[in-house]
Design a protein around this motif. Structure first.
Motif, PDB file in Angstrom:
ATOM      1  N   GLN A 414       0.849  -1.186   0.000  1.00  0.00           N
ATOM      2  CA  GLN A 414       0.000   0.000   0.000  1.00  0.00           C
ATOM      3  C   GLN A 414       0.894   1.249   0.000  1.00  0.00           C
ATOM      4  OE1 GLN A 414      -2.670   0.617   3.371  1.00  0.00           O
ATOM      5  NE2 GLN A 414      -4.163   1.626   2.026  1.00  0.00           N
ATOM      6  N   GLU A 609      -9.286   8.432   3.326  1.00  0.00           N
ATOM      7  CA  GLU A 609     -10.216   7.859   2.355  1.00  0.00           C
ATOM      8  C   GLU A 609     -10.975   8.903   1.545  1.00  0.00           C
ATOM      9  OE1 GLU A 609     -12.784   5.087   4.286  1.00  0.00           O
ATOM     10  OE2 GLU A 609     -11.169   3.649   4.689  1.00  0.00           O
ATOM     11  N   TYR A 628      -7.012   4.458   1.416  1.00  0.00           N
ATOM     12  CA  TYR A 628      -7.706   4.041   0.200  1.00  0.00           C
ATOM     13  C   TYR A 628      -7.949   5.201  -0.763  1.00  0.00           C
ATOM     14  CZ  TYR A 628      -8.713  -0.754   1.687  1.00  0.00           C
ATOM     15  OH  TYR A 628      -8.603  -2.063   2.025  1.00  0.00           O
ATOM     16  N   SER A 631      -4.731   4.360  -2.698  1.00  0.00           N
ATOM     17  CA  SER A 631      -4.768   2.986  -3.211  1.00  0.00           C
ATOM     18  C   SER A 631      -4.966   2.019  -2.047  1.00  0.00           C
ATOM     19  CB  SER A 631      -3.465   2.642  -3.931  1.00  0.00           C
ATOM     20  OG  SER A 631      -3.430   1.261  -4.276  1.00  0.00           O
ATOM     21  N   LYS A 632      -5.709   0.973  -2.301  1.00  0.00           N
ATOM     22  CA  LYS A 632      -5.769  -0.123  -1.339  1.00  0.00           C
ATOM     23  C   LYS A 632      -4.494  -0.957  -1.505  1.00  0.00           C
ATOM     24  CE  LYS A 632      -8.220  -3.223  -4.492  1.00  0.00           C
ATOM     25  NZ  LYS A 632      -9.438  -4.030  -4.718  1.00  0.00           N
TER      26      LYS A 632
END
Length: 651
Positions: A414, A609, A628, A631-632
């Protein structure tokens, strides 16, 4: 031949006097010891009381018959009734006590109990109704005592009846009893029978109650010995006691019982903050409260420092549920020792025997397992749902072991953004497990299970090696990735051989310690400071840098930031999310960021997020963001493609 013990034609009082003194001492020491309040305790106390009353009444009777007390016939009769009735009642009470020792009294149904009580009821009828009493004994007009025609039938018939009842029980349930208990029961029974035979041979000697008191002294020393049944210094029964009672539950009962398992969460922070004296005192306070739950057919066992079990024999679900709820409610409040309050959360589980738990092995596992982080603490848990969780845990544990053997664990990455440059600066390596039968299993689930099974250390080494291989073969540093964060579990942090194994892996792949940052959770730091010091110092000397993970989650202690060489403090996502709920949480979050920067550490905020969250963090001066929104966690190739695209574009 026995003239030195008594004068012919006169009753000897000395043995009964000795018996009274002995019984009073036994009763005093028995009651002065801390014990559970149960039926067996009550039976033993009543046996001793009856022996004392019988001996006193017999001596009063002997004074009358020896001519030392000129009493009227009604008084003579009353004294004799007391002496006969209480002495003969010993057989009934002794039978109940021996049944309780053999764990069989709980099996006796109401109709069976009535059958056992028939001889005692017959004795009561003969003793309390004057016309029938005269068939056993009577005083003539001159005040002389005489045996009636039914004396031997009633007196010895009751003894023989209870001897037959006890023998039948032993023969029917022989295999259910512990040999040690059987041995003492036989000794005591034989002692009582022999003592009564002496009375039949020579009634003037009056040695029967003295011999019976000696038998009870043996019972007190050998059977009522708390060292095997009770924990020293407490009124709680031991693990050995639970194991002994397990046998009769599954092999000799036909009723339903309930076991309540109480598992307390260990709080290492209390020992750090309060010291061992206070925490030990708090545990003693809990022990004392738990011991008060003991009652007739309710036994409380102390299985380990923070694990208890409550067994409710021949109970109902309603009573067991009420007991479990009461225990849970008590643990929802503070405990206090020396004016120091503390909260110990607990899991309370309830299971029925033999329906939910049908084997002794199942019950011991159910009762003796410690606090399980996978189970909730806000409600009473039932055996069926716990066993489903156990079954799931067992399946996952097998899958984890299979993944270790086949080396099928994957590492996802991540990204972590540097807001000052608008580029992906680093990343966190996160382990993933996909099983052929289970599919993807959440890391929150399988990592906890791996920790409990002692496999998490091996998983950590696999992740470290896969990251080293990734750096060596894929060259993420060429895309601007300065380092990769690798999580260390608590077990790894306590492993003094860890630095040597890491050094071998790095040498094998030609990777520098500067390319890997070791991420450590707060719980790992708190677990053992001395061992932590040794491991961190060696890793630090090798050139590793460190991050403190999950900062701000409950047990934050800012002294750890200054004590250990953390260059990065990772603020848990819950702190960020809570800061959007109200003004106070926002102030706390901003102060936390200022503190980290004031200590010349870098802050990485997890859980980003939304764009709103990102903007607030940039405004607060946070340089590194993870979440997130960017990116996850993704596999190697997907991560490399993402970094190529992202670092080639502007923020």
């Amino acid at each position: 031949m026995l003239e030195f013990l008594y004068t012919p034609g006169r009753y000897n009082l000395n043995f009964n006097i000795c018996a009274i003194l002995m019984d009073i001492l036994i009763l005093f020491f028995f009651l002065s010891r801390k014990r559970a309040r149960d039926y067996r305790t009550s039976l033993f106390v009543w046996l001793m009381v009856l022996l004392i009353i019988s001996a006193a009444a017999q001596n009063a009777n002997a004074l009358i018959r020896n001519g030392l007390w000129d009493a009227s016939n009604p008084v003579r009769t009353l004294v004799t009734v007391i002496a006969h009735y209480f002495h003969n009642s010993l057989s009934f009470l002794l039978t109940l006590y021996l049944l309780e020792i053999l764990e069989n009294f709980r099996n006796v149904r109401r109709r069976d109990f009535c059958f056992i009580a028939i001889p005692q009821m017959a004795l009561s009828v003969f003793e309390l109704i004057p016309p029938l009493r005269s068939l056993i004994y009577y005083y003539d007009a001159a005040g002389v005592y005489h045996h009636g025609p039914a004396y031997n039938v009633v007196y010895y018939g009751i003894i023989i009846a209870y001897l037959i009842i006890g023998t039948c029980i032993l023969l029917c349930d022989w295999n259910y009893f512990a040999q040690r208990d059987l041995r003492y029961v036989i000794y005591v029974t034989a002692g009582f029978v022999l003592s009564m035979m002496v009375s039949w041979i020579n009634p003037y000697l009056r040695v029967t109650l003295f011999l019976q008191s000696l038998c009870m002294l043996g019972v007190y020393v050998n059977i009522e010995n708390d060292r095997e049944t009770f924990e020293e210094g407490t009124s709680l029964m031991s693990r050995n006691a639970l194991m002994r009672e397990t046998k009769i539950l599954f092999e000799g009962t036909d009723y339903t019982s309930y076991i309540i398992s109480v598992r307390i969460r260990k709080n290492d922070l209390y020992e750090v903050m309060m010291g061992e004296d206070i925490t030990s005192g708090l545990i003693r306070t809990i022990n004392s409260w738990m011991s008060q739950l003991s009652a007739d057919r309710v036994h409380v066992y102390h299985l380990s420092k923070l694990t208890f079990a409550v067994m409710m024999f021949n109970s109902t679900e309603e009573k067991a549920q009420a007991m479990a709820e009461m225990i849970l409610n008590r643990f929802n409040r503070e405990w206090e020792y020396k004016d120091t309050p503390a909260v110990y959360s607990a899991q309370v589980l309830i299971g029925s025997v033999p329906y939910d738990i049908s084997r002794s092995e199942q019950m011991l596992v159910f009762a003796d397992r410690g606090f399980d982080a996978n189970l909730p603490t806000d409600r009473v848990l039932y055996a069926d749902e716990v066993m489903k969780a156990d079954a799931r845990r067992a399946v996952v544990e097998v899958a984890v072991n299979r993944a270790l053997v086949k080396n099928t664990f994957e590492v996802f990455y991540q990204p972590i953004l540097d807001t000052s440059t608008g580029r992906i600066h680093s990343c966190e390596a996160l382990v993933r497990m996909k099983d052929k039968g289970l599919g993807y299993v959440s890391p929150e689930e399988f990592i906890k299970i791996a920790e409990q099974a002692g496999m998490v250390g091996k998983i950590g080494e696999i992740v470290f090696e896969k990251v080293a291989k990734f750096i060596s073969e894929k060259k993420p540093q060429d895309l601007g990735i300065e380092f990769i964060e690798v999580n260390l579990s608590t077990i790894q942090c306590m492993d003094t051989d860890l630095p040597d194994r890491f050094a071998e892996i790095l040498k094998h792949y030609g990777v520098s310690t500067k390319q890997i940052n070791l991420e450590i959770t707060e719980s790992a730091v708190i677990s053992s400071e001395s061992t932590m010091d040794k491991v961190l110092n060696r890793l630090l000397q090798m050139g590793f840098s460190f991050s403190l993970d999950d900062f701000g989650t409950g047990s934050s202690n800012y002294s750890y930031i200054m004590k250990y060489p953390f260059s990065i403090i990772k603020v848990d996502r819950s702190v960020l999310w809570n800061s959007f709920r109200n003004h106070d949480n926002e102030v706390l979050f901003n102060n936390m960021i200022e503190l980290i920067h004031g200590l010349r550490k870098e802050a990485v905020v997890e859980g980003v997020e939304t764009e709103n969250q990102r903007n607030r963090l940039i405004k607060a001066g946070v340089r590194y963001l993870q979440g997130y929104f960017y990116s996850k966690p993704v596999p190697e190739e997907a991560f490399l493609d993402y970094v190529r695209r992202f670092n080639g574009a502007s923020l």
